[in-house]
Design a protein around this motif. Structure first.
Motif, PDB file in Angstrom:
ATOM      1  N   ARG A 123      42.323  38.622  37.411  1.00  0.00           N
ATOM      2  CA  ARG A 123      41.849  37.912  36.218  1.00  0.00           C
ATOM      3  C   ARG A 123      42.929  36.938  35.767  1.00  0.00           C
ATOM      4  O   ARG A 123      44.114  37.250  35.756  1.00  0.00           O
ATOM      5  CB  ARG A 123      41.536  38.884  35.088  1.00  0.00           C
ATOM      6  N   ASP A 182      42.130  34.933  30.024  1.00  0.00           N
ATOM      7  CA  ASP A 182      40.704  34.727  30.267  1.00  0.00           C
ATOM      8  C   ASP A 182      39.918  35.810  29.541  1.00  0.00           C
ATOM      9  O   ASP A 182      40.144  37.004  29.734  1.00  0.00           O
ATOM     10  CB  ASP A 182      40.429  34.789  31.772  1.00  0.00           C
ATOM     11  N   PRO A 222      36.485  38.892  37.018  1.00  0.00           N
ATOM     12  CA  PRO A 222      37.698  38.255  37.557  1.00  0.00           C
ATOM     13  C   PRO A 222      37.382  36.881  38.121  1.00  0.00           C
ATOM     14  O   PRO A 222      36.381  36.687  38.808  1.00  0.00           O
ATOM     15  CB  PRO A 222      38.155  39.225  38.649  1.00  0.00           C
TER      16      PRO A 222
END
Length: 710
Positions: free
Chosen positions: A123, A127, A132
């Protein structure tokens, strides 16, 4: 069960010092008499390092190279982790991080014997999306090449560093497998990578594209990545071994342009497991192929990886023999390689004509077996059967002197009328006799009959003498090896010195069913009569030996049964396959079918890639077979044996010199309809289909052969 040790050098020939195995006979030093105190001058030895287990490892093999890691793909320098070539660890560590994080491992598996694929996810920092954004794919080849592919499936650019930490000890595989971990060597910057120098070898890792930074002290290659959404970035890493000292060239693998030494068959069956087993087994065997430097087309199989990654003559001959339905090229290459290694007459204290081989541990109830004896006797059988399958007469003639020397070694090896250990001098065998094992008598009997056929066909003297010798051995065996009991009786597994039968019930008795290929596709006479064969078949099919996954090496009723014992209860694929073929040929097809079902069921849990052995635990529904931590994966005899177990059901038994092929399939058709396309008889394609009621139809064959069905 003893851990792997460095085994005698003669047990694997023409390779770097190999890794020892628990089934190799070892000498164990004891601390002293029972109850003796240990004073300051007799301190207890430090505990031995724990040898690595590899039953969970992802192991890529392409002789003479291999690579081992965990399912996450990271090489951490633990246990057997690393890239290897010619018995040396080229690279011990290769740990990848993106943005300082290791990828979350998702999948790691072989795509072929030589290659593996590892997939992980990362990931992006900050974020908020739970999915991912980055996937990291690692495509690894045993030869030392790895490609790393980073894909951005997110919605914003990925800007982060990728670092790969590298290191090596250039350690010998034998020491590493015994649990020793040499210290890492200091790295040096070299062009697009790193270099490590040892006393006899150097290792180099290079990268394309070149890293943005190389930290020699830490052994780190670094790239500053910027991967746009929907884009990918990749790097290829290559680990190479360089020799820094002169010496003979070690055996190499199958070179570019050298074809596989067998036809690639197509298997179609009502039981889909059979096709997968044959395909994966032959792929595994292909990863074990070696060649001597001056004979690049004479291919022969190593015994197995990682423990015995070199030429073990007995194992190589078994693999060559069991793949004869696919052609004679592997047999020819193996026979020529071993003929060059045959014991010369000038060696003091050794038997002329002997092939090398160490003692193999016999388990808790039986004496060791001599693999030199096994290989020497098997040489004659493989040559004779390759002749029946179509090895050209000129090639047979070239190898016949080696077979005659092997027969001469057999002639000198009798003690009290039976064959024991041909590697010991005659005077030592007489002065210090050892037990005579049943399977050795079966191998000697078969070699004598095969030798007689070769001598007669090629105009050499001695054929009738060997037939008479075999008949005498047959009589002695039936008189002295049979044990009467309430169940009707059984063969003794061995005779102790003095003639006392050793009553162990073990899978080695399957060798008594292996009578060998004879003229007109027939079978040679067995050491057992018909009724004795029936009783042995019943014993092999009983739960004490049949675990449901295959034959245990020792009866579960034995007080010394150990399901993880190499010869004390584990299931060895090779012997189970021999039992399937031998029982089917002797007419005991139901027993053969039951063992085949167990082998196929086990193979399904190993994705068609059967290891050398696994635990002899009783089969339980919905529970997989228990792996053996020291099993070779792949192993030549188990790979060839698994494929042979399927081929044997078609019952193709050629006699090319006689211009005939007998086809006698298993009438019970345990796989349902079975079609084998792409076999080889007399060097020509041969295809056969067996119906669901056990009727064979030959669909392709050489026009020069007469087909006989029974």
């Amino acid at each position: 069960m003893r851990p792997p040790q460095a085994m005698p050098a003669e047990s694997v020939v023409g390779a770097p010092r190999p890794v020892g195995r628990p089934d190799q006979v070892q000498q164990v030093q004891t601390a002293g008499p029972a109850g003796a105190s240990v004073g300051p001058s007799r301190l207890a030895a430090p505990p031995r390092p724990q040898p690595p287990a590899v039953h969970h490892a992802v192991l890529c093999v392409n002789a003479p190279a291999m690579a081992a890691s965990g399912p996450d793909g990271q090489l951490r320098g633990h246990g057997l982790h690393g890239f290897y070539r010619n018995g040396v660890r080229v690279l011990a560590r290769m740990e990848l991080r993106l943005g300082g994080m290791e990828p979350l491992p998702l999948q790691g598996a072989l795509t072929s014997t030589a290659q593996a694929r590892f997939l992980g996810a990362v990931r992006l920092p900050g974020d908020l999306d739970p999915d991912p954004a980055l996937t990291v794919e690692r495509l690894r080849h045993a030869d030392g090449v790895e490609t790393v592919i980073v894909r951005n499936t997110g919605g914003r650019p990925a800007r982060l560093p990728m670092e790969i930490a590298l290191g090596t000890d250039l350690g010998p595989v034998a020491e590493i497998a015994a649990g020793h971990r040499p210290a890492d060597l200091p790295g040096q910057v070299q062009s697009a990578g790193l270099r490590w120098a040892g006393q006899a070898h150097s290792a180099v890792v290079s990268a394309k594209p070149s890293p943005h930074a190389v930290l020699a002290g830490a052994g780190v290659l670094r790239w500053d990545l910027e991967v746009q959404p929907g884009a990918r970035w990749s790097v290829e890493l290559r680990a190479e071994l360089e020799s820094t000292t002169p010496g003979p060239r070690p055996p190499g693998g199958r070179g570019t342009g050298v074809p596989l030494p067998w036809a690639e068959p197509e298997v179609r069956s009502d039981d889909a497991r059979a096709a997968l087993l044959v395909t994966r087994s032959l792929d595994a065997l292909g990863g074990l192929l070696f060649a001597d430097p001056d004979r690049p087309t004479d291919l022969y199989p190593a015994s197995g990886a990682p423990w015995r990654f070199g030429l073990a003559p007995a194992d190589a001959l078994w693999a060559a023999r069991l793949t004869l339905p696919l052609g004679t090229r592997l047999a020819a290459g193996t026979l020529r390689a071993l003929a060059r290694r045959q014991q010369p007459a000038a060696a003091p204290g050794r038997t002329e004509g002997l092939l090398p081989g160490a003692l193999r541990h016999g388990g808790p109830e039986l004496p060791p077996t001599c693999t030199a004896t096994e290989a020497t006797l098997l040489f004659v059988t493989v040559l004779a059967e390759a002749w029946r399958w179509g090895l050209p007469r000129a090639e047979i003639a070239d190898l016949l002197p080696a077979a005659e020397r092997a027969l001469a070694a057999l002639r000198e090896g009798l003690v009290d009328g039976f064959v024991t250990d041909l590697s010991r001098p005659a005077e030592d065998r007489t002065a210090h006799p050892v037990a005579a094992r049943a399977e050795v008598q079966a191998q000697a009997h078969r070699a004598a009959l095969h030798g007689a056929e070769l001598l007669e066909a090629f105009g050499r003297p001695g054929a009738e003498e060997w037939r008479g010798w075999a008949a005498e051995l047959r009589g002695r065996f039936r008189e002295r090896f049979w044990i009467d009991d309430l169940s009707g009786g059984r063969p003794a597994a061995a005779l102790a010195p003095g003639g006392q039968p050793l009553p162990a019930v073990a899978s080695c008795l399957v060798h008594l069913l292996d009578t060998g290929l004879a003229a007109d596709g027939g079978r040679h006479e067995s050491l057992l009569d018909r009724e004795q064969t029936r009783l042995l078949a019943q014993r092999l099919a009983a739960p004490e030996l049949d675990s449901g996954w295959g034959l245990r090496t020792l009866s579960a009723k034995s007080p010394r049964f150990n399901p993880l014992g190499h010869r004390g209860g584990a299931v060895r694929v090779h012997e189970t396959a021999l039992a399937i073929a031998g029982l089917a040929e002797a007419g005991h097809e139901n027993e053969a079918g039951a063992l085949l079902e167990g082998l196929l069921a086990a193979a399904a849990h190993y994705e068609g890639r059967l290891p050398e052995m696994y635990a002899g635990e009783q089969r339980i529904p919905s529970c997989p077979p228990v792996p053996h931590p020291a099993a070779c994966r792949p192993a030549a005899v188990s790979a060839a044996g698994a494929a042979h177990a399927v081929f044997a059901l078609a019952g193709v038994r050629p006699d090319v010199p006689g211009g005939r092929v007998l086809v006698r399939p298993a009438s019970t058709a345990p796989l349902g309809e079975l079609e084998l396309t792409g076999l080889r008889v007399a060097g020509e394609p041969f295809s056969v289909r067996v119906s669901r009621i056990g009727v064979a139809m030959v669909e392709e064959a050489s026009a020069e052969l007469q087909l006989v069905a029974r």
